[in-house]
Design a protein around this motif. Structure first.
Motif: not given
Length: 615
Positions: A107-114, A63-72, A140-147, A176-179
């Motif tokens: 970054x994206x999950x079921x809920x699309x990021x802004x 989670x060391x990107x600007x988007x996720x770190x902004x939560x803190x 390593x690119x991990x936990x990508x729900x959005x293809x 099966x992927x999310x899409x």
């Protein structure tokens, strides 16, 4: 390229979860900040995995990107956190020669990021630059729900570095992927993009991960990887736990190998004991180089049943269409509501629309009342659905229920926050925004669940979106409409408008849109209700003229009702000229007022038709 050389020759064991161990230590804040604040804790975890037999470790940077770190409030610490992480991992692996991967999380999950896709790629670039400065053996690119997000990330990183990429998708449903795309197809596409290692991680335990790989062919060029969770998660005394035993996880690694997987690690719930069990089972084995995948018959998705009535959004493009809001009761007495619905239907309206616990106050379910209207009175219901009261599980279940009941007209709205209603301490869910809810409903129309699973039949929802024109700069509200159109909105229903000038302004600002708008009109009943609407209800503003006219009625209820209807008629004069769709909002179940306005609209239309015929 040493990592790829080793994978070409033998099975490799990766490390397991970082967050699980930190959680067990009682750390529940920002894991990535520990790279700076407590580097010795992170180094110890790396060394514990190495001692367990891991050939590969990954940096503590999921989670060391600007988007996720902004939560803190740490978005300005991207460089420091990532550089510290790669330094810690390199230090831990130095003596044993383990491979080090720089980790980048989706970054994206079921809920699309802004964040837009371009913004996400820019954040990936920023993080990757700092990780690559430490010369890792790969990313390593991990936990990508959005293809789409993962494909864009891989495409960008291939331009940025020659280091091997491990791209891992995450699934809600095995295979099966999310899409709705199959895992096999997704991994093939990542292989075609030049990704050196492709696979899956997180969400599913060993059993379902193995099941997912049963349908995966060996890629043409890439190697396969898998980092399952220890098991499905459970909650015990308020804490997240995973029930998997280490030996079971090790035995599962053998079965993953038989499916062609060469790189096996662990995700949530896994510990050094799990990795030790994997190493013991596969560390001495050669990879599988041939695999036959049995073709499975695709699940047939039936077409939706034909609708009895023309969709509201189609009708409102060319002819007068009237929908009426009638609030479901806040008590258990429904006779007056049903009496009102009959009276309104007798006037030939196109649908009765029912809010979903408006102002965050409980009312009889609009699904229940909609079913009664449809099946007992043959009245067309239009159900509002808020994002406030249900998580994504409840939203999908609710929508599937509406489809089963034959209720196909939907208004997707965010919903007033709970603090404005009867239970201010209740939880507002907001798993998704109204924009995302529209997209998810449209997936159901393709016969695909929120998680990507086929539903065997397509839904047939006509989806409305809310429009609040009562803002200072209406162009900004229109820009929001354009985003909702992109998401799949079929038409719009506006908040009530109380000036002719605003109606004209709305028309001028939206006349370039082909998507119909139902212009909202709500008659006033008294100065008290007018003051309440104007000052307390979000999204509603009255003109000073309307307030003065209602104020002049004083406490005379009949006079106030007559004046409220007259104001509404004057607004309808303008609205009916500019919009085919009219949305009448019934105040306090005063359906008699709405009936009068419906008749007024019909008379206007008759007079207009007569004028055309005479001309």
């Amino acid at each position: 390229m040493m990592l790829l050389d080793e994978l070409n020759k033998r099975m490799l064991t990766a490390d397991g979860a970082m967050g699980t161990l930190l959680y067990s230590y009682g750390i529940e804040y920002c894991n990535e900040e520990l790279n700076i604040q407590r580097p010795e804790v992170i180094e110890k975890i790396h060394r514990d995995y190495i001692a367990a037999g891991a050939d590969i470790i990954q940096t503590n940077t999921y989670g060391a990107n600007a988007h996720k770190l902004a939560r803190y409030g740490l978005e300005d610490q991207v460089k420091a956190i990532n550089k510290a992480a790669i330094a810690i991992a390199n230090k831990a692996a130095k003596d044993g020669g383990q491979f080090v991967l720089g980790t980048i999380g989706g970054i994206r999950g079921i809920r699309q990021s802004d964040a837009t896709l371009d913004e996400i790629v820019a954040m990936v670039d920023q993080q990757a630059q700092h990780l690559l400065s430490g010369d890792p053996d790969g990313l390593l690119l991990e936990t990508y729900y959005d293809f789409e997000e993962l494909a864009a990330t891989v495409t960008h990183l291939k331009k940025l570095t020659d280091a091997p990429l491990i791209a891992q998708l995450s699934m809600h449903e095995p295979g099966i992927l999310q899409n709705g795309m199959s895992l096999n197809e997704g991994l093939k596409r990542l292989d075609a993009l030049g990704t050196e290692i492709v696979g899956v991680n997180c969400r599913l335990g060993p059993h379902h991960t193995i099941q997912a790989f049963e349908g995966v062919e060996l890629p043409e060029k890439a190697f396969l990887s898998a980092y399952p969770n220890a098991s499905l998660l459970d909650i015990e005394d308020g804490r997240i736990v995973y029930e998997s035993e280490a030996d079971y996880f090790g035995r599962a690694a053998l079965l993953l190998r038989e499916e062609g997987v060469r790189l096996i690690g662990g995700c949530c719930g896994t510990t050094p004991k799990h990795i030790e069990a994997v190493k013991k089972r596969i560390g001495h084995l050669q990879p599988i180089t041939e695999k036959k995948v049995e073709e499975k018959k695709p699940i047939v998705i039936r077409e939706a049943e034909a609708l009895k009535d023309k969709p509201l959004h189609e009708k409102a493009k060319t002819e007068r269409t009237i929908i009426v809001e009638l609030d479901t009761p806040r008590h258990l007495e429904i006779d007056k509501f049903l009496e009102g619905s009959k009276a309104l239907d007798a006037e030939g309206i196109d649908a009765i629309t029912m809010a979903d616990n408006s102002l965050a106050s409980p009312r009889i379910s609009n699904m229940a009342m909609g079913s009664i209207l449809k099946h007992q009175q043959d009245v067309r219901p239009l159900a509002h659905i808020t994002c406030r009261d249900r998580n994504v599980i409840g939203l999908q279940s609710h929508l599937m229920g509406l489809d089963a009941l034959g209720i196909h007209d939907i208004l997707a709205v965010t919903g007033d926050p709970t603090k404005v209603g009867d239970f201010p301490g209740a939880t507002s869910v907001y798993d998704v925004s109204s924009l995302e809810l529209i997209q998810l409903i449209k997936k159901l129309n393709e016969g695909i669940s929120f998680s990507g699973k086929p539903l065997r039949k397509k839904a047939n929802f006509s989806v409305a979106a809310a429009f609040n024109p009562n803002v200072r700069v209406v162009e900004r509200a229109v820009a929001r409409l354009e985003k909702k159109i992109e998401a799949g909105a079929d038409y719009f229903i506006s908040q009530p408008v109380y000036t002719k000038e605003k109606i004209i302004e709305i028309h001028e600002a939206t006349k370039h849109l082909e998507t119909p708008i139902f212009l909202g009109v709500m008659p006033l009943t008294s100065i008290r209700s007018a003051d309440f609407l104007h000052n307390e209800v979000p999204g509603i503003k009255l003109s000073e003229e309307a307030l003065d006219r209602m104020r002049a009625c004083g406490d005379d209820k009949e006079k106030a009702t007559a004046e409220g209807i007259q104001i509404a008629k004057e607004l309808i004069d303008t609205a009916a000229e500019l919009f085919h769709g009219i949305y009448l909002i019934t105040p306090f179940v005063r359906y008699d007022m709405t009936v009068e306005l419906i008749r007024y609209i019909r008379q206007l239309d008759l007079e207009k038709a007569s004028d055309r015929a005479y001309a």
